[in-house]
Design a protein around this motif. Structure first.
Motif, PDB file in Angstrom:
ATOM      1  N   UNK A  38       0.840  -1.193   0.000  1.00 37.23           N
ATOM      2  CA  UNK A  38       0.000   0.000   0.000  1.00 37.23           C
ATOM      3  C   UNK A  38       0.881   1.251   0.000  1.00 37.23           C
ATOM      4  N   UNK A  39       0.339   2.422  -0.338  1.00 37.41           N
ATOM      5  CA  UNK A  39       1.144   3.646  -0.390  1.00 37.41           C
ATOM      6  C   UNK A  39       1.793   3.977   0.950  1.00 37.41           C
ATOM      7  N   UNK A  40       3.058   4.371   0.904  1.00 40.27           N
ATOM      8  CA  UNK A  40       3.765   4.782   2.117  1.00 40.27           C
ATOM      9  C   UNK A  40       4.179   6.255   2.057  1.00 40.27           C
ATOM     10  N   UNK A  41       3.955   6.888   0.911  1.00 42.85           N
ATOM     11  CA  UNK A  41       4.200   8.326   0.753  1.00 42.85           C
ATOM     12  C   UNK A  41       3.018   8.930  -0.006  1.00 42.85           C
ATOM     13  N   UNK A  42       2.864  10.238   0.076  1.00 37.85           N
ATOM     14  CA  UNK A  42       1.726  10.904  -0.555  1.00 37.85           C
ATOM     15  C   UNK A  42       1.897  11.080  -2.061  1.00 37.85           C
ATOM     16  N   UNK A  43       3.121  11.316  -2.507  1.00 37.28           N
ATOM     17  CA  UNK A  43       3.364  11.597  -3.912  1.00 37.28           C
ATOM     18  C   UNK A  43       3.233  10.324  -4.746  1.00 37.28           C
ATOM     19  N   UNK A  44       2.316  10.285  -5.724  1.00 35.70           N
ATOM     20  CA  UNK A  44       2.091   9.045  -6.484  1.00 35.70           C
ATOM     21  C   UNK A  44       3.306   8.608  -7.302  1.00 35.70           C
ATOM     22  N   UNK A  45       4.037   9.556  -7.873  1.00 39.71           N
ATOM     23  CA  UNK A  45       5.230   9.197  -8.648  1.00 39.71           C
ATOM     24  C   UNK A  45       6.261   8.524  -7.750  1.00 39.71           C
ATOM     25  N   UNK A  82      -7.459  10.176 -12.816  1.00 40.98           N
ATOM     26  CA  UNK A  82      -6.659   9.201 -13.559  1.00 40.98           C
ATOM     27  C   UNK A  82      -5.178   9.555 -13.549  1.00 40.98           C
ATOM     28  N   UNK A  83      -4.870  10.869 -13.469  1.00 41.49           N
ATOM     29  CA  UNK A  83      -3.463  11.298 -13.468  1.00 41.49           C
ATOM     30  C   UNK A  83      -2.699  10.745 -12.263  1.00 41.49           C
ATOM     31  N   UNK A  84      -3.388  10.538 -11.140  1.00 42.75           N
ATOM     32  CA  UNK A  84      -2.737   9.996  -9.943  1.00 42.75           C
ATOM     33  C   UNK A  84      -2.221   8.589 -10.226  1.00 42.75           C
ATOM     34  N   UNK A  88       1.733   6.942 -10.683  1.00 39.62           N
ATOM     35  CA  UNK A  88       2.265   5.754 -10.017  1.00 39.62           C
ATOM     36  C   UNK A  88       2.955   4.853 -11.042  1.00 39.62           C
ATOM     37  N   UNK A  89       2.265   4.616 -12.162  1.00 39.30           N
ATOM     38  CA  UNK A  89       2.819   3.769 -13.209  1.00 39.30           C
ATOM     39  C   UNK A  89       4.055   4.392 -13.842  1.00 39.30           C
ATOM     40  N   UNK A  90       4.049   5.723 -13.972  1.00 31.79           N
ATOM     41  CA  UNK A  90       5.210   6.400 -14.551  1.00 31.79           C
ATOM     42  C   UNK A  90       6.422   6.281 -13.648  1.00 31.79           C
ATOM     43  N   UNK A  91       6.224   6.446 -12.344  1.00 31.63           N
ATOM     44  CA  UNK A  91       7.336   6.302 -11.413  1.00 31.63           C
ATOM     45  C   UNK A  91       7.951   4.920 -11.491  1.00 31.63           C
TER      46      UNK A  91
END
Length: 302
Positions: A38-45, A82-84, A88-91
């Motif tokens: 699960x997410x551990x930081x706020x920034x999706x990238x 959708x950009x969020x 994630x996928x871009x990072x």
């Protein structure tokens, strides 16, 4: 769960190693792993990059080179723009490209709680691979990243650390273990592990069990992120820390002189932590944090 048996299965479930290894020829073997969280930081990238670095790390922990990845995505498309999810996928894509690997595709499901990670396939020379069964008495243990990401991630959630402290940990989690792996290969390392969810003590305990050795950790030599002592004092701990301590149970002894905050660091679950490299010779550039000693299977923190 039954354990698979095959003449070319070099590393499977029995040794609790970081990845599975299957021999293709005398000098080539597949390394396979998967990891997601699960997410551990706020920034999706940053989340995507950390999740990718964390999954790729298991291949580096075997001395291998990542080749291909498949994304594992669990998102609610209505929970955020959708950009969020695209970021994630871009990072993850950028970090995979940095590793020299290729994203082949993946699978997604709708889930109320976001999760992301990857299945990774790599290659390794069986004659040079790292395995947690290869620790020898006299080996010194070198750690390639600071500890405390679980504590910092918790502090980030409650605004309990500075932006600089948070970014230092995020940068470390986003960093690949590629260079650390190459250093290990250069120095003839044959035993290693990456420090992730089980924490430093838990992962080294797996090596102690697999290699049937005792390991001593020098708490004063551990590399630690800035501000960790204050964060522990403020109570920014994870539930995983207590579970990790219960996991090793009586197999771990702690010298009374080790302060409590430093004990918490030893059991803190890491996300995309560094490699612990076991070497009979010195490895410059990384701190020596422990050693393999004579004795029954055990971990001691001194």
């Amino acid at each position: 769960m039954p354990q698979s048996s095959h003449p070319n299965l070099l590393v499977g479930l029995e040794s609790r190693d970081d990845a599975g290894v299957f021999r293709l020829s005398d000098d080539q073997a597949l390394v396979q792993t998967l990891d997601f969280f699960t997410p551990i930081v706020d920034d999706p990238y940053a989340y995507g990059a950390i999740a990718a670095a964390n999954a790729l790390s298991d291949v580096y922990a075997m001395g291998g080179k990542p080749l291909t990845v498949l994304n594992i995505a669990c998102f609610d498309p209505d929970a955020a723009p959708a950009e969020v999810w695209a970021n994630v996928l871009l990072g993850a894509y950028d970090k995979t490209s940095e590793a020299g690997a290729v994203v082949l595709g993946g699978h997604s499901v709708i889930d109320d709680e976001p999760k992301f990670g990857m299945s990774v396939t790599g290659m390794v020379n069986p004659n040079q691979m790292f395995a947690n069964t290869n620790a020898k008495v006299g080996d010194r243990i070198y750690l390639t990243k600071p500890l405390g990401t679980g504590i910092v991630s918790t502090a980030i959630k409650f605004e309990g650390c500075t932006s600089e402290q948070a970014q230092t940990a995020i940068d470390s989690m986003m960093m690949l273990n590629k260079d650390a792996c190459e250093v290990g290969l250069k120095h003839g390392v044959r035993c290693a592990t990456d420090i992730t969810g089980f924490g430093l003590v838990g992962h080294l305990y797996n090596i102690a069990r697999a290699s049937e050795v005792a390991i001593e950790i020098d708490a004063s030599a551990l590399p630690i992120f800035p501000g960790i002592e204050e964060m522990v004092a403020a109570g920014y701990l994870t539930g995983g820390s207590a579970k990790n301590r219960a996991f090793v149970s009586d197999a771990c002894s702690i010298d009374p002189s080790v302060p409590n905050w430093l004990i918490q660091v030893c059991f803190d679950p890491q996300s995309s932590g560094g490699l612990a490299l076991f070497s009979s010779g010195e490895i410059e550039g990384y701190p020596c944090v422990g050693r393999v000693v004579e004795g029954d299977v055990a971990i001691s923190v001194v």
